[in-house]
Design a protein around this motif. Structure first.
Motif, PDB file in Angstrom:
ATOM      1  N   LEU A 270       0.826  -1.210   0.000  1.00  0.00           N
ATOM      2  CA  LEU A 270       0.000   0.000   0.000  1.00  0.00           C
ATOM      3  C   LEU A 270       0.861   1.261   0.000  1.00  0.00           C
ATOM      4  O   LEU A 270       0.612   2.211  -0.758  1.00  0.00           O
ATOM      5  N   MET A 271       1.868   1.281   0.855  1.00  0.00           N
ATOM      6  CA  MET A 271       2.719   2.464   0.950  1.00  0.00           C
ATOM      7  C   MET A 271       3.589   2.628  -0.293  1.00  0.00           C
ATOM      8  O   MET A 271       3.907   3.756  -0.698  1.00  0.00           O
ATOM      9  N   THR A 272       3.972   1.520  -0.909  1.00  0.00           N
ATOM     10  CA  THR A 272       4.730   1.603  -2.159  1.00  0.00           C
ATOM     11  C   THR A 272       3.873   2.217  -3.259  1.00  0.00           C
ATOM     12  O   THR A 272       4.343   3.067  -4.032  1.00  0.00           O
ATOM     13  N   GLU A 273       2.609   1.810  -3.324  1.00  0.00           N
ATOM     14  CA  GLU A 273       1.692   2.405  -4.303  1.00  0.00           C
ATOM     15  C   GLU A 273       1.538   3.904  -4.044  1.00  0.00           C
ATOM     16  O   GLU A 273       1.497   4.712  -4.979  1.00  0.00           O
ATOM     17  N   ARG A 274       1.445   4.258  -2.779  1.00  0.00           N
ATOM     18  CA  ARG A 274       1.298   5.680  -2.429  1.00  0.00           C
ATOM     19  C   ARG A 274       2.535   6.470  -2.856  1.00  0.00           C
ATOM     20  O   ARG A 274       2.428   7.575  -3.399  1.00  0.00           O
ATOM     21  N   MET A 275       3.707   5.910  -2.622  1.00  0.00           N
ATOM     22  CA  MET A 275       4.938   6.588  -3.022  1.00  0.00           C
ATOM     23  C   MET A 275       5.038   6.720  -4.542  1.00  0.00           C
ATOM     24  O   MET A 275       5.508   7.741  -5.053  1.00  0.00           O
ATOM     25  N   ASP A 276       4.580   5.702  -5.256  1.00  0.00           N
ATOM     26  CA  ASP A 276       4.595   5.782  -6.718  1.00  0.00           C
ATOM     27  C   ASP A 276       3.664   6.890  -7.209  1.00  0.00           C
ATOM     28  O   ASP A 276       3.988   7.609  -8.169  1.00  0.00           O
TER      29      ASP A 276
END
Length: 432
Positions: A270-276
């Protein structure tokens, strides 16, 4: 009314020359920032790559080198290319950087960033040999990323064009917000993978969430229309609700209640998607920065050509007109614009040049006033960092604890964070 003639003056030619020089200086600065755009873009891409490698490295080490080995290898190769692009962008602008009158702090941070990148191969080898800990690797990545983001911060400090400076302020703060998001990803992954959050880790999570919000609040004030739309779309994404729910678990469950360890992968994704998505916003700001530089450069070139044509026309039209400066009996010059009349330029030409100078002065004054808000945002960030360092030194506390203490002081006093930070820095200056 008595009048008297004054000797022919050469002020008109000098005024015209300096008027042109002012425009040419503006154009050179815009050319500099057109090149700076490539450097800013390369920094943003490298920071994002290092953030991804940091996450993969933490998972790799945390799993006893059993997971993310292939992904990490691919990221290492990609980041080597991104680092090469960053170094090439520096080489392309090096001459301008080293001669720019206000580049000294910027050059210092570039040197620090390059030195940090030089240590990367050694760290990677220690990770491969399982000699580096998760905390050691994380500390290196965080420090290197901070140095790179500071390069953009210092670049923003050198801008004299308000709309360009504002976009760099937006860029710095979205990059910082994304970095805090990356650190939150790491902290949350550590807690969820262990099955619990102790008090220190919960406090760190709260600090990182608050730090992101402060960054994004400043970003919104300077962002382009497109990047604001992307930001609003990010905030409205269903993923944000799930992230918030997991955040609440991290700060409220406590160290004595266990969590499902499988939640770690979900949190990380989830946080990786947010960072992307934050990277897409960052790219949008960078694109707006580039287009604004091109736009202002084109405007300045057209304005310079127009002024050159106008001055040449005036000089040709009024070359034969003898300039006369009229002085009133009371000693006050009749018509301040006549003071601009000079050699080979008549009174009408002098007045026209005076109008051009006045217009340029008004424009520069307006730019200076508009630039002030961007400079204040940058100065607030710098002052808060100084205040945090002072608290860390004098209280012997961590960075997170210093930030929390600074926020508490602001709340207790009912003041804004920058005000309290400025007071602390000023007090330290008096006592030192």
């Amino acid at each position: 009314m008595n009048t008297k003639r004054h000797p022919r003056m050469t002020a008109t030619a000098t005024a015209a020359e300096f008027l042109m020089a002012s425009r040419q200086c503006e154009i050179r600065n815009l050319e500099y920032f057109l090149q700076m755009g490539r450097l800013v873009q390369s920094v943003g891409n490298l920071v994002h790559g290092l953030q991804r490698e940091r996450g993969a490295t933490n998972l790799y080490l945390g799993s006893g080198c059993q997971r993310f080995a292939r992904e990490r290898t691919a990221m290492v190769k990609e980041n080597d290319q991104l680092a090469a692009t960053f170094r090439q962008a520096l080489a392309d602008i090096q001459e301008d950087l080293t001669t720019h009158p206000v580049s000294s702090p910027l050059l210092g941070h570039i040197a620090s960033a390059l030195h940090s990148l030089d240590q990367l191969p050694g760290l990677r080898q220690r990770v491969n040999d399982q000699e580096a800990s998760v905390s050691e690797a994380t500390e290196w990545f965080c420090d290197s990323i901070h140095q790179l983001i500071t390069v953009v911060f210092e670049a923003a400090e050198t801008v004299a064009e308000p709309s360009i400076a504002g976009l760099l302020v937006a860029m710095v703060h979205v990059m910082n917000g994304k970095e805090y998001c990356g650190q939150e990803r790491a902290a949350g992954s550590a807690g969820f993978s262990s099955g619990h959050f102790d008090n220190a880790l919960s406090r760190r999570m709260m600090h990182l969430v608050e730090a992101q919000e402060r960054c994004f609040e400043v970003f919104v004030g300077f962002a382009s229309e497109e990047s604001l739309s992307l930001w609003q779309a990010l905030r409205a994404h269903p993923r944000e609700l799930e992230i918030e729910r997991m955040r609440q678990m991290a700060v409220s469950v406590g160290p004595y209640k266990s969590l499902d360890k499988d939640m770690a992968d979900r949190w990380f994704n989830l946080m990786t998607e947010r960072m992307d998505d934050l990277k897409k916003i960052e790219d949008s700001v960078e694109s707006a920065f580039h287009h604004r530089c091109v736009e202002r450069y084109t405007e300045a070139r057209h304005s310079l050509a127009h002024q050159e044509t106008l001055l040449a026309s005036l000089e040709q039209r009024h070359a034969s007109t003898a300039p006369v400066l009229v002085v009133c009996d009371n000693g006050v010059e009749a018509g301040a614009a006549d003071a601009w009349a000079g050699e080979c330029v008549g009174q009408q030409s002098g007045r026209s040049i005076f109008d051009l100078v006045q217009e340029q002065t008004r424009r520069l004054r307006q730019m200076s006033e508009e630039l002030q808000s961007a400079k204040e945002a940058l100065e607030d960030r710098r002052t808060q960092e100084k205040a945090v360092l002072l608290l860390m030194e004098h209280r012997n506390i961590s960075n997170d604890e210093a930030h929390r203490l600074l926020r508490k002081l602001a709340m207790d006093q009912g003041k804004r964070l920058p005000e309290v930070a400025r007071a602390l820095v000023s007090m330290a200056g008096v006592l030192s």
